[in-house]
Motif scaffolding. Structure first.
Motif, mmCIF file in Angstrom:
data_model
loop_
_atom_site.group_PDB
_atom_site.id
_atom_site.type_symbol
_atom_site.label_atom_id
_atom_site.label_comp_id
_atom_site.label_asym_id
_atom_site.label_seq_id
_atom_site.Cartn_x
_atom_site.Cartn_y
_atom_site.Cartn_z
ATOM 1 N N VAL A 1 -47.842 -9.538 12.305
ATOM 2 C CA VAL A 1 -47.176 -8.209 12.683
ATOM 3 C C VAL A 1 -48.840 -7.179 13.193
ATOM 4 C CG1 VAL A 1 -46.072 -6.105 11.823
ATOM 5 C CG2 VAL A 1 -45.366 -8.416 11.123
ATOM 6 N N GLU A 2 -50.070 -7.738 12.659
ATOM 7 C CA GLU A 2 -50.432 -6.432 13.313
ATOM 8 C C GLU A 2 -51.068 -6.574 14.419
ATOM 9 O OE1 GLU A 2 -53.727 -7.418 10.187
ATOM 10 O OE2 GLU A 2 -52.355 -6.429 8.820
ATOM 11 N N LYS A 3 -50.877 -8.182 15.062
ATOM 12 C CA LYS A 3 -51.137 -8.581 16.272
ATOM 13 C C LYS A 3 -50.032 -7.801 17.169
ATOM 14 C CE LYS A 3 -51.942 -12.794 17.698
ATOM 15 N NZ LYS A 3 -52.134 -14.011 17.750
ATOM 16 N N GLY B 1 -50.595 -18.413 12.046
ATOM 17 C CA GLY B 1 -50.973 -17.331 10.201
ATOM 18 C C GLY B 1 -49.682 -17.316 9.234
ATOM 19 N N SER B 2 -50.035 -15.335 8.822
ATOM 20 C CA SER B 2 -49.088 -15.475 8.265
ATOM 21 C C SER B 2 -48.625 -14.075 8.698
ATOM 22 C CB SER B 2 -49.231 -14.664 7.202
ATOM 23 O OG SER B 2 -50.313 -13.294 7.361
ATOM 24 N N VAL C 1 -45.640 -3.188 20.124
ATOM 25 C CA VAL C 1 -44.876 -3.684 19.321
ATOM 26 C C VAL C 1 -44.466 -3.878 17.739
ATOM 27 C CG1 VAL C 1 -43.177 -5.684 19.126
ATOM 28 C CG2 VAL C 1 -44.450 -5.731 21.443
ATOM 29 N N LEU C 2 -43.559 -3.019 17.333
ATOM 30 C CA LEU C 2 -43.782 -2.581 16.155
ATOM 31 C C LEU C 2 -42.176 -3.695 15.394
ATOM 32 C CD1 LEU C 2 -43.147 1.478 15.317
ATOM 33 C CD2 LEU C 2 -44.829 -0.026 14.810
ATOM 34 N N VAL C 3 -42.863 -4.410 14.744
ATOM 35 C CA VAL C 3 -41.758 -5.495 13.866
ATOM 36 C C VAL C 3 -42.432 -5.578 12.316
ATOM 37 C CG1 VAL C 3 -41.457 -6.877 15.639
ATOM 38 C CG2 VAL C 3 -43.739 -7.644 14.554
ATOM 39 N N ILE C 4 -42.126 -5.645 11.805
ATOM 40 C CA ILE C 4 -42.171 -5.544 10.351
ATOM 41 C C ILE C 4 -42.594 -7.164 9.750
ATOM 42 C CG2 ILE C 4 -41.059 -5.058 7.719
ATOM 43 C CD1 ILE C 4 -40.905 -2.693 9.466
ATOM 44 N N PRO C 5 -43.591 -7.375 8.810
ATOM 45 C CA PRO C 5 -43.475 -8.489 8.301
ATOM 46 C C PRO C 5 -42.546 -8.974 7.125
ATOM 47 C CG PRO C 5 -45.123 -6.688 6.971
ATOM 48 C CD PRO C 5 -44.563 -6.198 8.167
ATOM 49 N N GLY C 6 -42.103 -10.099 7.241
ATOM 50 C CA GLY C 6 -41.389 -10.925 6.067
ATOM 51 C C GLY C 6 -41.546 -10.588 4.885
ATOM 52 N N SER D 1 -46.787 -0.671 0.056
ATOM 53 C CA SER D 1 -47.781 -0.754 0.262
ATOM 54 C C SER D 1 -47.177 -1.657 2.021
ATOM 55 C CB SER D 1 -48.695 -1.477 0.089
ATOM 56 O OG SER D 1 -48.383 -2.695 0.103
ATOM 57 N N GLY D 2 -46.268 -2.545 2.358
ATOM 58 C CA GLY D 2 -46.401 -3.406 3.144
ATOM 59 C C GLY D 2 -45.993 -2.383 4.354
ATOM 60 N N ILE D 3 -44.645 -1.394 4.149
ATOM 61 C CA ILE D 3 -44.484 -0.505 5.040
ATOM 62 C C ILE D 3 -45.183 0.059 5.301
ATOM 63 C CG2 ILE D 3 -42.114 0.877 5.543
ATOM 64 C CD1 ILE D 3 -40.645 -1.137 5.971
ATOM 65 N N ARG D 4 -45.730 0.713 4.329
ATOM 66 C CA ARG D 4 -46.692 2.109 5.118
ATOM 67 C C ARG D 4 -47.604 1.398 6.016
ATOM 68 N NH1 ARG D 4 -48.053 4.211 -0.426
ATOM 69 N NH2 ARG D 4 -47.203 2.425 -1.144
ATOM 70 N N LYS D 5 -47.959 0.346 5.806
ATOM 71 C CA LYS D 5 -48.613 -0.385 6.120
ATOM 72 C C LYS D 5 -48.449 -0.094 7.972
ATOM 73 C CE LYS D 5 -52.497 -3.991 5.853
ATOM 74 N NZ LYS D 5 -52.673 -5.431 5.658
ATOM 75 N N VAL D 6 -47.377 -0.524 7.753
ATOM 76 C CA VAL D 6 -47.177 -0.948 9.620
ATOM 77 C C VAL D 6 -47.112 0.308 10.119
ATOM 78 C CG1 VAL D 6 -44.670 -1.302 11.095
ATOM 79 C CG2 VAL D 6 -45.707 -3.063 8.519
ATOM 80 N N PHE D 7 -46.150 1.568 9.714
ATOM 81 C CA PHE D 7 -45.701 2.728 10.048
ATOM 82 C C PHE D 7 -47.342 3.954 10.407
ATOM 83 C CE2 PHE D 7 -41.790 2.710 7.938
ATOM 84 C CZ PHE D 7 -41.239 2.425 9.293
ATOM 85 N N ALA D 8 -48.525 3.168 9.122
ATOM 86 C CA ALA D 8 -49.706 4.143 9.563
ATOM 87 C C ALA D 8 -50.266 3.060 10.746
ATOM 88 C CB ALA D 8 -50.504 3.651 8.463
ATOM 89 N N LEU D 9 -50.369 2.128 10.970
ATOM 90 C CA LEU D 9 -51.037 1.097 11.839
ATOM 91 C C LEU D 9 -50.195 2.229 13.533
ATOM 92 C CD1 LEU D 9 -51.171 -2.272 11.334
ATOM 93 C CD2 LEU D 9 -52.627 -0.941 12.081
ATOM 94 N N ALA D 10 -48.636 1.592 13.242
ATOM 95 C CA ALA D 10 -47.871 2.455 14.146
ATOM 96 C C ALA D 10 -48.027 4.223 14.159
ATOM 97 C CB ALA D 10 -46.704 2.531 14.019
#
Ligand code: PMP
Length: 368
Positions: A324-326, A318-319, A332-337, A15-24
């Protein structure tokens, strides 16, 4: 639909990665710091080798363990490097393929696998699917090899220790001294090491030592994906000393009934790849590393990466996920730790992109 799926599918959480790609998905021409592959293309000479092999009709299955010429070339390399007289070699469908075969051949339910945290994502998910137990040892904040914590984590259920140097996601390279110290501990207990050295060529500050140089009971996994930008060619290999011949044989047996073999024409091209000079790419990537590190070091907390093409940066507030959301909201696309860790304090930058995009990304991140 859900009820027909196996229980093991529930053990994978992407879900972490998918969330990034959905936002992206909505971004236009973003600074893409999320990609785990080089921005250059496969060198033309190597493409020609693959095309030649296809035209010459080398399109059928190869032997299960790999094309004989490629296997011999790999054996020669590890013989020279590690002094193994009769190395066992298996050509796999990428390092990912090699990892799956290794875990299938070695992990029983409840076996423990010690993994420095942060870690490359695949390990955790395959081990969980097989019913093994990941024992994460924290390597924050400098991401060096946490030798004492590893020693403390060893139990009579420990099946193996996984190392990944240069590391995805931190870019850290383990020092010779650290590796030797770990080799001493594992030798006393006879524990197997699996070392994922897919980034061995992306090594910027001197040598990137391998534990295989100091410890025989080591499975070495190396690949072609990153060194020659051929991530889609699906090629990697497993090599080990004679003492692990049986393990490699079992892995080969599993390959026979799963992948069957790695892609044949690309195996032919891989022979030429092994002799291909990659120092220009490495020099270009060292410059990218410098550009990124110099651009961020006074504003962010980060360890200077010595290898691979990643930096693992602490979220200033923050986390990791919140930061990453910001960042994504600012293009800028980055991946949460937490995709690579049990913690959510950092974010991963892949600087495998153009120098212009790196510069643009630095400027945006500094403003956040
Ligand atoms: N190991 C590490 C540490 C990686 O970063 C990757 C690719 N992201 C792999 C293994 C898998 O690479 P491949 O299957 O393409 O060889």
């Amino acid at each position: 639909m859900k009820e027909i799926l196996s229980d093991r599918t529930k053990l994978i959480d992407s879900s972490g990665i998918r969330k990034v790609f959905a936002l992206a998905a909505s971004l236009k021409d973003p600074v893409n710091f999320s990609i785990g592959q080089p921005d250059f293309d496969v060198p033309d000479e190597l493409k020609e080798e693959a095309i030649k092999a296809i035209r010459a009709g080398q399109n059928k299955y190869s032997q299960t363990a790999g094309d004989a010429i490629l296997k011999e070339r790999i054996a020669e390399e590890v013989r020279d490097e590690f002094g193994w007289s009769e190395p066992a070699v298996l050509v796999a469908s990428g390092v990912s393929g090699g990892l799956l075969l290794a875990f299938l051949a070695l992990i029983n339910p409840d076996d423990e696998v010690i993994i420095p945290d942060p870690y490359f994502v695949i390990y955790k998910h395959i081990i969980n699917m097989l019913g093994g137990r990941c024992v994460f040892v924290d390597s924050y904040p400098n991401f060096e090899l946490p030798i004492e914590k590893i020693a403390d984590a060893i139990t009579n259920k420990t099946k193996m220790i996984i190392l990944n140097s240069p590391c995805n996601p931190t870019g850290v390279v383990y020092s010779e001294q650290q590796i030797k110290a770990l080799a001493k501990i594992t030798a006393e207990k006879g524990i197997l090491i699996l070392t994922d050295e897919i980034y061995e060529r992306f090594c910027y500050d001197g040598e990137c030592p391998s534990i295989a140089d100091y410890y025989e009971k080591t499975l070495v996994l190396r690949g072609f994906s990153k060194s020659y930008a051929m991530t889609g060619w699906r090629l990697g290999y497993v090599a080990a000393s004679e003492s692990l011949k049986d393990v490699v044989e079992e892995m080969t047996k599993i390959q026979q009934y799963t992948f069957v073999c790695a892609p044949t024409p690309f195996q032919k091209a891989a022979v030429a790849a092994m002799d291909y000079e990659t120092s220009d790419f490495v020099d270009a990537y060292r410059k990218k590393r410098d550009l990124l590190y110099e651009g961020l070091k006074d504003k962010f907390e980060l360890v200077k990466p010595s290898g691979a093409f990643y930096a693992f940066v602490k979220a200033p507030s923050g986390s990791g996920t919140e930061f990453v959301e910001k960042a994504i909201a600012n293009n800028v696309l980055v991946i949460p730790g937490n995709v690579f860790s049990e913690k959510d304090t950092h974010f991963r930058i892949s600087y495998a992109t153009s120098d212009e995009k790196i510069q643009e990304g630095i400027e945006i991140l500094r403003r956040l």
